[in-house]
Design an enzyme around this catalytic site. Sequence first.
Site, PDB file in Angstrom:
ATOM      1  NE  ARG A  76       7.992 -48.354  -8.342  1.00 21.43           N
ATOM      2  CZ  ARG A  76       7.319 -47.586  -7.483  1.00 21.43           C
ATOM      3  NH1 ARG A  76       7.916 -46.568  -6.901  1.00 21.43           N
ATOM      4  NH2 ARG A  76       6.060 -47.845  -7.214  1.00 21.43           N
ATOM      5  CB  SER A  78      13.873 -41.847 -11.839  1.00 26.48           C
ATOM      6  OG  SER A  78      12.670 -41.188 -11.521  1.00 26.48           O
ATOM      7  NE  ARG A 125      -5.244   3.392   3.888  1.00 25.70           N
ATOM      8  CZ  ARG A 125      -5.327   3.556   2.574  1.00 25.70           C
ATOM      9  NH1 ARG A 125      -4.705   4.571   1.988  1.00 25.70           N
ATOM     10  NH2 ARG A 125      -5.993   2.699   1.857  1.00 25.70           N
ATOM     11  NE  ARG A 160      -5.285  -4.859  -3.773  1.00 28.35           N
ATOM     12  CZ  ARG A 160      -5.912  -4.844  -2.618  1.00 28.35           C
ATOM     13  NH1 ARG A 160      -5.248  -4.638  -1.508  1.00 28.35           N
ATOM     14  NH2 ARG A 160      -7.193  -5.051  -2.549  1.00 28.35           N
ATOM     15  CD  GLU A 174      12.723 -45.398  -4.105  1.00 35.28           C
ATOM     16  OE1 GLU A 174      11.652 -44.810  -3.886  1.00 35.28           O
ATOM     17  OE2 GLU A 174      12.796 -46.488  -4.689  1.00 35.28           O
ATOM     18  CB  CYS A 188       8.889 -40.375 -10.710  1.00 39.97           C
ATOM     19  SG  CYS A 188       9.870 -41.521  -9.760  1.00 39.97           S
ATOM     20  N   GLY A 212      -8.301  -7.087   4.323  1.00 38.58           N
ATOM     21  CA  GLY A 212      -9.132  -7.082   5.526  1.00 38.58           C
ATOM     22  C   GLY A 212      -8.569  -7.862   6.696  1.00 38.58           C
ATOM     23  CG  HIS A 260     -14.086 -10.211   3.535  1.00 35.54           C
ATOM     24  ND1 HIS A 260     -14.417 -11.492   3.896  1.00 35.54           N
ATOM     25  CD2 HIS A 260     -12.856  -9.991   4.014  1.00 35.54           C
ATOM     26  CE1 HIS A 260     -13.420 -12.010   4.582  1.00 35.54           C
ATOM     27  NE2 HIS A 260     -12.462 -11.128   4.679  1.00 35.54           N
ATOM     28  CG  MET A 274      -2.876  -7.379   9.155  1.00 35.55           C
ATOM     29  SD  MET A 274      -1.173  -7.076   8.807  1.00 35.55           S
ATOM     30  CE  MET A 274      -1.266  -6.420   7.177  1.00 35.55           C
ATOM     31  NE  ARG A 325       3.171 -45.029  -8.216  1.00 31.78           N
ATOM     32  CZ  ARG A 325       2.629 -44.002  -8.851  1.00 31.78           C
ATOM     33  NH1 ARG A 325       1.849 -44.216  -9.910  1.00 31.78           N
ATOM     34  NH2 ARG A 325       2.844 -42.779  -8.456  1.00 31.78           N
ATOM     35  CE  LYS A 385      -3.709  -0.566   2.511  1.00 26.35           C
ATOM     36  NZ  LYS A 385      -4.351  -0.751   3.821  1.00 26.35           N
ATOM     37  CE1 TYR A 403      11.684 -38.441 -15.859  1.00 27.67           C
ATOM     38  CE2 TYR A 403      13.787 -38.611 -16.985  1.00 27.67           C
ATOM     39  CZ  TYR A 403      12.828 -39.160 -16.149  1.00 27.67           C
ATOM     40  OH  TYR A 403      13.014 -40.383 -15.596  1.00 27.67           O
TER      41      TYR A 403
HETATM   42  P1  ADP Z   1      -7.677  -2.350   3.825  1.00 25.62           P
HETATM   43  O1  ADP Z   1      -6.292  -2.747   3.571  1.00 25.62           O
HETATM   44  O2  ADP Z   1      -8.424  -3.257   4.690  1.00 25.62           O
HETATM   45  O3  ADP Z   1      -8.393  -1.984   2.544  1.00 25.62           O
HETATM   46  P2  ADP Z   1      -7.274   0.462   4.186  1.00 25.62           P
HETATM   47  O4  ADP Z   1      -6.115   0.953   4.922  1.00 25.62           O
HETATM   48  O5  ADP Z   1      -7.171   0.515   2.716  1.00 25.62           O
HETATM   49  O6  ADP Z   1      -7.614  -0.982   4.686  1.00 25.62           O
HETATM   50  O7  ADP Z   1      -8.490   1.349   4.680  1.00 25.62           O
HETATM   51  C1  ADP Z   1      -9.812   0.951   4.899  1.00 25.62           C
HETATM   52  C2  ADP Z   1     -10.754   1.889   4.159  1.00 25.62           C
HETATM   53  O8  ADP Z   1     -10.584   3.220   4.583  1.00 25.62           O
HETATM   54  C3  ADP Z   1     -10.488   1.887   2.667  1.00 25.62           C
HETATM   55  O9  ADP Z   1     -11.701   1.913   1.979  1.00 25.62           O
HETATM   56  C4  ADP Z   1      -9.722   3.154   2.435  1.00 25.62           C
HETATM   57  O10 ADP Z   1      -9.911   3.639   1.159  1.00 25.62           O
HETATM   58  C5  ADP Z   1     -10.303   4.074   3.493  1.00 25.62           C
HETATM   59  N1  ADP Z   1      -9.323   5.066   3.885  1.00 25.62           N
HETATM   60  C6  ADP Z   1      -8.086   4.850   4.339  1.00 25.62           C
HETATM   61  N2  ADP Z   1      -7.404   5.983   4.540  1.00 25.62           N
HETATM   62  C7  ADP Z   1      -8.248   6.974   4.205  1.00 25.62           C
HETATM   63  C8  ADP Z   1      -8.135   8.399   4.185  1.00 25.62           C
HETATM   64  N3  ADP Z   1      -7.002   9.001   4.538  1.00 25.62           N
HETATM   65  N4  ADP Z   1      -9.206   9.108   3.799  1.00 25.62           N
HETATM   66  C9  ADP Z   1     -10.347   8.492   3.441  1.00 25.62           C
HETATM   67  N5  ADP Z   1     -10.531   7.171   3.428  1.00 25.62           N
HETATM   68  C10 ADP Z   1      -9.481   6.395   3.812  1.00 25.62           C
HETATM   69 MG    MG Z   2       9.735 -45.277  -3.568  1.00 22.98          MG
HETATM   70 MG    MG Z   3      -7.631  -0.873   1.168  1.00 24.86          MG
END
Ligand code: ADP
Ligand code: MG
Ligand code: MG
Length: 887
Positions: free
Chosen positions: A625, A776, A90, A334, A757, A844, A99, A450, A101, A570, A21, A864
Amino acid sequence: MALVFDFHQGNKDQKDLLGGKGANLAEMTNLGLPVPPGFTISTEACRGYLAGDGMPEGLAEEVDVHLARLEEAMGRRLGAAEDPLLVSVRSGAKFSMPGMMETVLNIGLNDESVAGLARQSGNERFAQDSYRRLLQMFGATVLHVGGEHFSAALDEAKRAKGSDDDLDLDADDLRQVVTVFQEIIEKQAGRPFPQDPREQMELAIRAVFDSWNTDRARLYRRQERIPEDLGTAVNVQAMVFGNFGMDSGSGVAFTRDPASGNQGVYGDYLQNAQGEDVVAGIRNTVSLADFEDIDPTSYADLLAIMARLERHYRDMCDIEFTVERGKLWMLQTRVGKRTPEAAFRIAIHMVDEGLIEMDEAVRRVTGDQLAQLMFPRFDERAERTLLATGMNASPGAAVGKAVFDSDTAVEWAERGEDVILVRKETNPDDLRGMVAARGILTSRGGKTSHAAVVARGMGRTCVCGAEALDVDAGAREFRVRDGETVREGDVISIDGTTGEVFAGEVPVSDALVVRHFEGEKVDDDLVDAVGRVMAHADGARRLRVRANADTPDDAARARRFGAQGIGLCRTEHMFLGERRALVEQLIVAEDEESQHAALDELLPLQRQDFTEILEAMDGLPVTIRLIDPPLHEFLPDYTELSVKVALAEQDGGADQRDIRLLEHVRRLHEQNPMLGMRGVRLGIQIPGLFAMQARAILEASADRLEAGGRPLPEIMIPLVASVRELDVVKHDILGVAEEVEEQRGVRPEFTVGTMIELPRAAFLADRIAGSAEFFSFGTNDLTQMAWGFSRDDVEAAFFSRYFDHGIFDVSPFESLDQLGVGGMVEMGTEKGRHTRPDLKVGICGEHGGDPRSIHFFDRVGLDYVSCSPFRVPVARLEAGRSVLARR
Ligand code: ADP
Ligand code: MG
Ligand code: MG
């Protein structure tokens, strides 16, 4: 070394240090895109913290410096009473863990600054809404108050208002919610919500660090094979507000459809909401097409940015954005996760669009993804009862019993049942159930929910947002709009490719890709994409791919799938069924004459087996074998037979044959059969046995030659530890060859080699190569022998502890233990080729079809790999990718 970096200091290649991120926020900042400013605390700082010494030295000071800079840039001070700066804190690790962390938004609000925010913005409702969000997230994440306390209080407020929509709560209602939330925190956490903004930030940073080690994060990492010791970065970023009013909102989008891979943007938008609302599914989102109607200017900006990001990353991107009062802000991007079919389509489309080369296209798809495309599909011709249609979130055809919570999913799956996890929507706590289930079905949320994101990541079939279903987890059932009810335990079938949900079990049929590999002409763009990728991988690879096949049918299929021979045929199954009696006779024979009689009867049967396999693989090498497993496997069970004989004796006398058989079974009984009389030891103990097999092979070859074929048998001796063992057996085989040549007037081409083996064989490979014409590596046994444990006994017994302690990150039976067992493979190959430079070396065993292991075998120079017929295309692709990864 600094621990904190401003966004404009980093770039996208610094994921190790800044997390995915942070690195991408930096990249977008430097591209000049509208990103709220901020800074990233490195993963290095997190590792220091997690090592147990508290906050790393100097971190607080560095954060202060960067915060001061941020305040200056924004012209606001964190949490100031008038016009406060608010920030988000974040998480963001090297590999995305959606989601898993924590993130806390709106840091900096307190009883005073909330009033300042209201005054400054002229929007009291917005200020209170932001504060209650902070209390809720901070309470749950930092102070560990159960989230249900907050959602119950919020539901109560909505009920009092007679609504189920959070938008109906006005400023006064929200001010009350804020008071209730503060009480909840005080009561549950035993401390008041901290009013000091800098303390809020400090605690939130710690909480994000700590969230690296939650159970669900660990489970996710194990599932995704993400190393345990990376740690997460922390991004502190100025807030922008999607919850300001109806001219604001938050959304997520993909630059292409992550499910099909087709061109065209795809996403969800939610008006008057902060980001977390979009994935949480609290209200139904609208599509990007609707977003265009709502706010054409922001939409146009978004599209321009998405196009720019795709060109820049040369890949499909996944983004988070927020609109604050008509201005678009980018919050995340990303390279997006995608389904297997999308991966192949996108790679090929991007080649055709001139964005990438074929080499890169092949690097971008994986053998695992190909394997998923080969899974069976529901048979369209079968009779089926459609219950509902939702979003095709993650492909596949899954059949199982409906369950409505994670615990039941895990429990039922453990007792061997296939289950489909059915939820309104999933949250990170459902991960265990999602792992255990065959498929996931939700009634809410889109392709970016999610459930969808996680299911795609795991390759689990998923249908989401099937809105016709009314899911009642409490009652363990769902109702379909027209009235039908499905209860816990009822079987359903879900199709993640079409989004369809069916009652009962729908039969499955071959995937299109499989039909293509089978040689059928299939008119389909995905099949074309797979075909082009495979052709390029085949052109690039050095490693040959053979198949493990014991029957003519398997051999023929393997060949259609591109196998360049058989690496392991085999022979033990050829002694089962009706032939078992002959083997029994062979073992209990008391004189050479009856032994020979049994062997004579087995010979033509074996010859027929080999003729057919050699025919299916005509012109390609076939490694056969000689018989390997311990003899007791062909005899009756010791205990059963003892009881039978004992009972018969009570009733006046047992059968003489049974008594004799029992003696033999007792004699052959082993404490430790795996380390007992098997493999070459058996061949030496019963001299006629290997000779008979060799004769069958060579006579079959002679038959094939006479029929105009080109048999290329390779006779392989199992479980050799000493070159003398091999010599003894080889001497007999060469003798048989002379006889066959004399009798038949032809001398079939053949070689004699051995499996490596046993650790001893690997150590003495230079000597063994003096007699063996090929090696092998039998990596299944070699793994067992190297670790000193038997697969059948240990996998269920203690492997899960080993995963917990990080002793394994993956089972050594699934993916080669490259250091230990791989070390022996490397040494054995080197030593073997030292003696015999043209020694043909292969492997194998199940590792032959495992992507990571294949890359290893390629690197150490094997000739192989051999794997099950169905894995042959996967191995071809990975062998190509291995070469291209180095290019
Ligand atoms: P996750 O990795 O679980 O997506 P994020 O760190 O991306 O967690 O954040 C959770 C939500 O909060 C996301 O939808 C993100 O876009 C939003 N968010 C994070 N930082 C900001 C910010 N500075 N302003 C507005 N929304 C934010
Ligand atoms: Mg064997
Ligand atoms: Mg996010």
